[in-house]
Design a protein around this motif. Sequence first.
Motif, PDB file in Angstrom:
ATOM      1  N   ASP A   4       0.827  -1.219   0.000  1.00  0.00           N
ATOM      2  CA  ASP A   4       0.000   0.000   0.000  1.00  0.00           C
ATOM      3  C   ASP A   4       0.856   1.262   0.000  1.00  0.00           C
ATOM      4  N   SER A   5       2.077   1.146   0.552  1.00  0.00           N
ATOM      5  CA  SER A   5       2.903   2.347   0.663  1.00  0.00           C
ATOM      6  C   SER A   5       3.808   2.557  -0.548  1.00  0.00           C
ATOM      7  N   TYR A   6       3.520   1.835  -1.652  1.00  0.00           N
ATOM      8  CA  TYR A   6       4.372   1.961  -2.849  1.00  0.00           C
ATOM      9  C   TYR A   6       4.374   3.390  -3.390  1.00  0.00           C
ATOM     10  N   SER A   7       5.557   3.846  -3.738  1.00  0.00           N
ATOM     11  CA  SER A   7       5.637   5.157  -4.369  1.00  0.00           C
ATOM     12  C   SER A   7       6.589   5.063  -5.553  1.00  0.00           C
ATOM     13  N   ALA A   8       6.087   5.426  -6.719  1.00  0.00           N
ATOM     14  CA  ALA A   8       6.872   5.270  -7.954  1.00  0.00           C
ATOM     15  C   ALA A   8       8.135   6.118  -7.931  1.00  0.00           C
TER      16      ALA A   8
END
Length: 397
Positions: free
Chosen positions: A351-355
């Motif tokens: 959920d905490s993925y950041s490109a």
Amino acid sequence: MAQLTLKNIKKSFGDTPVLHDISLDVNDGEFVSLVGQSGCGKSTLLRIVAGLEQPDSGDVLIDGQSMLNAAPKDRNIAMVFQDYALYPHMSVGENMAMPLVMASLPLYARLPMMRSITPAGRKAQPHIREGVEKVAKQLHIDHLLDRKPAQLSGGQRQRVALGRALVRDPQVFLMDEPLSNLDAKLRVQVRSEITELHASSGLTFVYVTHDQVEAMTMSSRVALLQTGHLLQVGTPNDLFSDPVNLDVAQFIGSPEINITAGESRAGQITIGEAQLPIDLGTTGPVHIGIRPETISVPNTNGLVAAHASKQGHKITFNTRVIEDLGPEVLIHGAFAHAPDGVIRIRAQKSDSYSASGSLTKTKTFDVMLNPNQLLFFGADGQRLRPAVNAAKLAETV
Ligand SMILES: Nc1ncnc2c1ncn2[C@@H]1O[C@H](COP(=O)(O)OP(=O)(O)OP(=O)(O)O)[C@@H](O)[C@H]1O
Ligand SMILES: [Mg+2]
């Protein structure tokens, strides 16, 4: 009941050997896929089972009875070919009726016209119609029986070809790359329909494909052929997690397994700066197979490797390209100690993925390898297994 047994099948075309001593048991009601690269002998083997080709030596048995002297039509085997060759001038219904017509009517009564006016034709007609309608319903093409093949989509034509093979109520169903003419989306749909058909019919299926994903998703067991040799037969999981050699490991799995060089010495394996406490009982160079989903990446921008655990050994990795595949990313790069190699990492997004997270910025980071999830192969490509259970050793890391 239909247990299919292939015994020591050998076949050459002229001086070129194509099949080397193939033995395989397919149990009653089982779904076995024959998989391998183009030209490895898959179609030849299937044609031998169907009786369209004779082996030089060996035997084909159904329920223990040799079929070598039986004509194709007497083997109770149906086969669907890659180019499913429907008769273009006949309707779907007539195409599907053809095998029943051929089996039950004399030559003069086979034409559609003659079937309705000759006594033999009139007698067989209800039985033929019933057979066609039953299979057409099963394959959801009963509304298409009056159309011509040209008026069908690719997937529908494919189902008619399957239907035409099924009407004779075969014991064994052979399919030679039946999905290769379909586009990617339709392949996935017809793939699951064939799996359902197998479940509902209870027939023995042998399915040929060069697509390992198809083989792995559809069948109970997979037989991997390479240049006419049967390398390994097992469940999809056996071939994936316990391959007998480097070729099997590289053929099965998508993206392909990473192979990197290591050194085995005195109870340890060295990969770059990592020293793994694994005793292969050999000294010298080894190939190390690392599945892309087993490499752990730093969790700093919300990525987790699908099957990676926290145990492991650090190794420096340089990123080249990151591909965003939606729920996961594919990171292409190389270990710092072997910059010419190609290593792919498959990592899932949390959920905490950041490109724009640190992983994409820094380019260089440490990954972790878990000794339990690595596969080892000797210089000859054969699998090497640790003398001591790696799991036990890893606990001490
Ligand atoms: N009738 C034939 N005469 C001579 N050689 C043949 C004949 N049929 C097949 N071969 C050769 O035998 C080998 C195996 O062919 P086969 O058709 O069984 O391969 P395949 O695994 O089905 O390949 P593909 O995935 O491309 O369909 C190939 O090298 C092919 O050229
Ligand atoms: Mg073929």
